[in-house]
Design a protein around this motif. Structure first.
Motif, PDB file in Angstrom:
ATOM      1  N   LYS A 232       0.858  -1.199   0.000  1.00  0.00           N
ATOM      2  CA  LYS A 232       0.000   0.000   0.000  1.00  0.00           C
ATOM      3  C   LYS A 232       0.887   1.239   0.000  1.00  0.00           C
ATOM      4  N   TYR A 233       2.044   1.113   0.657  1.00  0.00           N
ATOM      5  CA  TYR A 233       3.084   2.151   0.607  1.00  0.00           C
ATOM      6  C   TYR A 233       4.431   1.442   0.684  1.00  0.00           C
ATOM      7  N   GLU A 234       5.475   2.080   0.171  1.00  0.00           N
ATOM      8  CA  GLU A 234       6.807   1.460   0.223  1.00  0.00           C
ATOM      9  C   GLU A 234       7.345   1.512   1.647  1.00  0.00           C
ATOM     10  N   PRO A 235       7.881   0.397   2.137  1.00  0.00           N
ATOM     11  CA  PRO A 235       8.439   0.432   3.497  1.00  0.00           C
ATOM     12  C   PRO A 235       9.680   1.328   3.539  1.00  0.00           C
ATOM     13  N   THR A 236       9.884   1.949   4.673  1.00  0.00           N
ATOM     14  CA  THR A 236      11.113   2.722   4.856  1.00  0.00           C
ATOM     15  C   THR A 236      12.287   1.763   5.004  1.00  0.00           C
ATOM     16  N   LYS A 237      13.495   2.294   4.911  1.00  0.00           N
ATOM     17  CA  LYS A 237      14.662   1.425   5.087  1.00  0.00           C
ATOM     18  C   LYS A 237      14.674   0.850   6.514  1.00  0.00           C
TER      19      LYS A 237
ATOM     20  N   LEU B 299      21.265  -0.387  -0.142  1.00  0.00           N
ATOM     21  CA  LEU B 299      22.663  -0.353   0.296  1.00  0.00           C
ATOM     22  C   LEU B 299      22.751  -0.135   1.804  1.00  0.00           C
ATOM     23  N   TRP B 300      21.899   0.739   2.308  1.00  0.00           N
ATOM     24  CA  TRP B 300      21.883   0.979   3.765  1.00  0.00           C
ATOM     25  C   TRP B 300      21.533  -0.306   4.513  1.00  0.00           C
ATOM     26  N   VAL B 301      20.542  -1.016   4.011  1.00  0.00           N
ATOM     27  CA  VAL B 301      20.135  -2.268   4.664  1.00  0.00           C
ATOM     28  C   VAL B 301      21.269  -3.299   4.588  1.00  0.00           C
ATOM     29  N   CYS B 302      21.939  -3.382   3.434  1.00  0.00           N
ATOM     30  CA  CYS B 302      23.088  -4.299   3.314  1.00  0.00           C
ATOM     31  C   CYS B 302      24.111  -4.012   4.409  1.00  0.00           C
TER      32      CYS B 302
END
Ligand code: SF4
Length: 207
Positions: free
Chosen positions: A43-48, A82-85
């Protein structure tokens, strides 16, 4: 909202529903999930932070790889990915893969392969077709005939930054096209893999 789900031995991470292509074989045209993932439409893109939170709720020792995949093109959210990686790298040795259409440079209007260094162990690029015209006829990219050359350029460049890079095609492709795809792939320096076409899934659990 399904951000992470198991498929086979791997943990898949769904970060966006956006994609500059509209491939005729795209799972998004016929369904909303993979295996028992639950709906992968957002419904919306999740934040990082929400993506990382979803990963943290998993025991990463239970999975062989962590894979950024659809339901969309993960490189549309390259900065967040990249931040999540980097968060994952800080706590776990799990290998990280991205399944991509290879259009990252056109999406971000700059060379992006150097950004992949250290963040991914594997990059899997869909090749789909042996000529820009055939690619456009099948994938209906918003970049038109510029798409396939950009995919090949990105793939070649990312082999300098990521240990394992492959290009994949499905085994429903005519043999002549398949051999031409093999030649194009070999020119990039990536490994070539022919995947068995499964209408309900577009990934290979092989690597
Ligand atoms: S590149 Fe992938 S996500 Fe995008 S339309 Fe094609 S199959 Fe679907």
């Amino acid at each position: 909202m399904t951000i992470t789900y198991r498929y086979g031995d791997n943990l898949y991470v769904n970060v966006t529903n956006r994609c500059p292509n509209a491939c005729e074989f795209c799972l998004r045209a016929t369904g909303d999930k993979v295996g028992d993932s639950g709906s992968l439409w957002f419904k919306y893109e999740p934040t990082k932070e929400e993506i990382w939170d979803s990963i943290q709720q998993r025991d990463l020792t239970e999975y062989r790889q962590l894979v950024f995949c659809g339901f969309g093109e993960p490189a549309c959210r390259l900065e967040e990915v990249l931040w999540v990686c980097q968060q994952v790298r800080a706590v776990s040795p799990i290998p990280i893969r991205i399944n991509t259409n290879g259009l990252s440079d056109l999406i971000h209007k700059k060379p992006t392969a150097p950004l992949f260094a250290g963040n991914f162990d594997m990059v899997s690029v869909s090749l789909n077709a042996p000529t820009p015209e055939k690619y456009d006829a099948l994938c209906h990219s918003e970049y038109g005939l510029a798409a396939l050359p950009a995919v090949l350029k990105f793939t070649h460049e990312v082999t300098a930054y990521v240990p394992y890079v492959r290009m994949t095609v499905v085994d429903t492709m005519p043999p002549k096209d398949l051999e031409e795809c093999r030649r194009l792939c070999e020119e990039t320096g990536a490994k070539f893999e022919v995947r068995h076409y499964e209408p309900d899934w577009q990934d290979s659990p092989k690597i």
